[in-house]
Design an enzyme around this catalytic site. Structure first.
Site, PDB file in Angstrom:
ATOM      1  N   GLU A  40       0.566  -1.519   0.247  1.00  0.00           N
ATOM      2  CA  GLU A  40       0.146  -0.579  -0.128  1.00  0.00           C
ATOM      3  C   GLU A  40       1.050   1.334  -0.266  1.00  0.00           C
ATOM      4  OE1 GLU A  40      -3.572   1.591   2.832  1.00  0.00           O
ATOM      5  OE2 GLU A  40      -2.107   0.216   3.684  1.00  0.00           O
ATOM      6  N   LYS A 109     -10.610  -0.571  -1.142  1.00  0.00           N
ATOM      7  CA  LYS A 109     -10.644  -0.771  -0.056  1.00  0.00           C
ATOM      8  C   LYS A 109     -11.666  -0.319   0.301  1.00  0.00           C
ATOM      9  CE  LYS A 109      -7.643  -0.233   3.759  1.00  0.00           C
ATOM     10  NZ  LYS A 109      -6.245   1.100   4.433  1.00  0.00           N
ATOM     11  N   CYS A 150      -4.657  -3.725   3.676  1.00  0.00           N
ATOM     12  CA  CYS A 150      -3.886  -3.558   4.743  1.00  0.00           C
ATOM     13  C   CYS A 150      -5.217  -4.193   5.734  1.00  0.00           C
ATOM     14  CB  CYS A 150      -4.108  -1.770   5.022  1.00  0.00           C
ATOM     15  SG  CYS A 150      -2.688  -1.745   6.139  1.00  0.00           S
TER      16      CYS A 150
END
Length: 277
Positions: A40, A109, A150
């Protein structure tokens, strides 16, 4: 299938970041990888700046597309800001490039990081990021990638859905906090591998950015039985590993937990009993 997981220490200098990415991708190509996965915030890591919200044909993304094409690599760009309908907030997007440098999949995300430490300002990704609302799998030779970024790691239902949709390799590019990383990073990654009988590829950032946020590093590759098969420390690294689709099939034949889900039961509210009668 040989893959490379790249650990970086990206900062606010996009030119330097892109040079470091190119060096890492050339190493990946030299070690025979057909797929490379970047962490990321690879292109830019620092405070939100609308100037760095990039179109998919923008100069930085375009440079990575060219590298994928020139090096004959499939590439997962772990997280980059792309435009949303909100001028003050962007998507955090994972982009997948084929060997011709074309973007063949994109994931935005879904879960946005927030950490409230006593006596410190909140780390609140939602202040500058719009959450996505769909999940993505993408085929790559003999494996199928399930995309995430993440903080998504903390939500097991996401990964179960990816596995149910055919994912055999879960990608978890991250800029994971050094505050939570020592306790949670490896434990959660191994859990996602074990639960879903998938390989997990988890490239991470290292060091502090200009805001003071410090990343944990310790990139990992984990096999479908939960065994760590490659790991980095807190330095830039390129982890080259071989993924064997027959291992996935063998483990899923041994332990058929993916077939034993009971969504009909989970959808019902739990029955609440009183211990005192």
């Amino acid at each position: 299938m040989r893959v490379s997981v790249v650990q970086l220490g990206s900062g606010s200098d996009r030119g330097a970041n892109l040079d470091a990415i190119e060096k890492a991708l050339r190493t990946a190509a030299e070690n025979g990888s057909s797929l490379a996965v970047l962490p990321e915030a690879s292109i830019y890591r620092g405070p939100f700046d609308p100037r760095y919200v990039e179109a998919e044909d923008g100069p930085a993304i375009g440079r990575l597309a060219g590298l994928a094409r020139d090096l004959d690599l499939r590439l997962v760009l772990g997280g980059v800001w792309t435009a949303s309908d909100d001028a003050q907030r962007a998507y955090n997007s994972c982009l997948v490039f084929d060997r011709d440098g074309r973007i063949v999949a994109r994931y935005r995300k879904v879960h946005l990081f927030r950490l409230d430490r006593p006596g410190e300002p909140a780390d609140d990704e939602a202040a500058f990021t719009v959450a996505g609302d769909d999940t993505v799998v993408v085929g790559a030779d003999d494996v199928t990638l399930g995309l995430s970024i993440c903080y998504d790691l903390r939500f097991p239902a996401l990964y179960r859905g990816l596995a149910k949709a055919g994912a055999t390799v879960l990608t978890v590019p991250a800029n994971f906090s050094a505050y939570t990383g020592p306790a949670h990073w490896e434990a959660l990654l191994r859990a996602r591998a074990i639960e879903n009988l998938c390989y997990v590829l988890a490239p991470a950032q290292i060091g502090a950015d200009v805001t003071g946020f410090t990343a944990y590093g310790h990139s990992l590759v984990i096999d479908p039985w939960g065994k760590v098969i490659a790991h980095a420390d807190d330095s830039p690294a390129v982890l080259g590993v071989d993924l064997d689709p027959t291992v996935i099939r063998a483990r899923r034949d041994e332990l058929r937990s993916l077939e034993h889900d009971r969504p009909d039961v989970y959808a019902q509210p739990p029955r609440i009993e009183d211990l005192h009668g």
